[in-house]
Design a protein around this motif. Structure first.
Motif, short mmCIF file in Angstrom:
data_model
loop_
_atom_site.label_atom_id
_atom_site.label_comp_id
_atom_site.label_asym_id
_atom_site.label_seq_id
_atom_site.Cartn_x
_atom_site.Cartn_y
_atom_site.Cartn_z
N TYR A 153 0.74 -1.12 0.29
CA TYR A 153 -0.08 -0.01 -0.01
C TYR A 153 0.70 1.23 -0.07
O TYR A 153 0.53 2.02 -0.62
CB TYR A 153 -1.08 0.03 1.12
N VAL A 154 1.96 1.26 0.69
CA VAL A 154 2.50 2.72 0.80
C VAL A 154 3.67 2.80 -0.59
O VAL A 154 3.33 3.80 -1.02
CB VAL A 154 3.77 2.32 2.12
N TYR A 155 4.20 1.75 -1.00
CA TYR A 155 4.61 1.86 -2.37
C TYR A 155 3.88 2.59 -3.25
O TYR A 155 4.09 3.13 -4.34
CB TYR A 155 5.46 0.66 -2.77
N ALA A 156 2.54 1.81 -3.38
CA ALA A 156 1.49 1.87 -4.27
C ALA A 156 1.07 3.55 -4.07
O ALA A 156 1.00 4.19 -5.21
CB ALA A 156 0.33 1.35 -4.33
N GLY A 157 1.15 4.06 -2.94
CA GLY A 157 0.55 5.28 -2.56
C GLY A 157 1.78 6.46 -3.27
O GLY A 157 1.37 7.44 -4.05
#
Length: 289
Positions: A149-153
């Motif tokens: 989720y963090v990298y995708a954000g």
């Protein structure tokens, strides 16, 4: 009164914002729309409503890193959000960050003046691919899912910035004149605010897409930059329309929706690219989660 209040907020942002990006609410709208449009081949944990909210939450963070209270992060982050294509002239966009720095040195350009956006997009696509590779091996590990989720954000933020034409030109905040002055100075933050002020609907923006992975990452990024750069004239054609975002002309509304849908399509295609790439990654033997 409401229009005056909006204008006042825009003025404050012009004075206080150190670099340019879609407003945070715009990134939120685009990211939630992106998650809604993902194909079934993407893992279920990444397509849920919770995932959409979490990834959209993280999409704010690259701009947060530009605050003056974190000067080292601010310096590193500043150039990641734009790429002034005209400055490298007829040279091809280099394949990676090191080759870009060499080109800038050869052309006597400051790298941050040109911008490093294509490399932020490529690098975060590959970071997400690595996190997906871990998910494939340890699908029940929630910490790995959170990392995705963090990298995708972060990837969403940079990919969506690439679909704002004024991030891709020397005319990023007004048309530069021969004497160095700018025609229509201040336009950038108004364009950045348009998705949020117009309150575009993520569900509507998610409809009608056919999401495919890119075949080659950096060539696709370069092509996306060229597409966006060609739309700069369209932005300035609508400069007077941008003066009334709360009651936009039909032409401006359709143009903004078009940019938004392109951002959704592009971000989703990078997510799918990262997922497919993850299937080819062999994690090192020393890694144990």
């Amino acid at each position: 009164m409401k229009r005056l209040r909006t204008t006042f907020v825009l003025i404050l942002l012009v004075l206080s914002t150190p670099a340019w990006a879609w407003w945070g609410g715009g990134h939120d709208i685009l990211t939630q729309a992106t998650i809604k449009t993902l194909p079934d081949e993407m893992p279920e944990f990444f397509r849920s409503a919770t995932a959409g909210k979490m990834i959209a939450h993280c999409a704010y963070d690259p701009d947060l890193s530009k605050e003056r209270y974190v000067p080292h992060a601010r310096t590193a982050e500043y150039g990641e959000h734009y790429f002034d294509l005209e400055l490298i002239k007829d040279n091809p966009v280099p394949e990676n960050r090191d080759e870009f720095l060499k080109l800038c040195a050869k052309m006597e350009l400051e790298p941050r003046k040109v911008g490093l956006l294509p490399y932020a997009v490529a690098e975060y696509t590959e970071r997400l691919a690595l996190a997906f590779a871990e998910y494939r091996k340890w699908p029940d590990n929630p910490i790995i899912q959170y990392k995705c989720y963090v990298y995708a954000g972060f990837l969403a933020h940079y990919a969506q910035d690439m679909c704002q034409p004024l991030h891709l030109t020397v005319h990023f905040d007004g048309i530069v004149q021969e004497d160095g002055s700018k025609l229509h100075e201040g336009i950038h933050t108004i364009v950045d605010s348009s998705i949020e002020v117009m309150k575009l609907d993520p569900t509507e923006l998610s409809k009608g897409h056919e999401i495919k992975p890119v075949k080659e990452l950096m060539p696709a990024i370069v092509e996306q930059i060229k597409i966006g750069n060609k739309l700069v004239d369209n932005v300035y054609h609508l400069v007077q329309d941008y003066e009334n975002l709360e009651n936009p002309s039909e032409e401006l509304l359709e143009f903004t929706k078009g940019l938004s849908r392109e951002a959704v399509q592009w971000t989703a295609s990078l997510y799918l690219t990262a997922w497919e790439l993850s299937g080819e990654i062999k994690l090192p033997g020393w890694l144990e989660r």
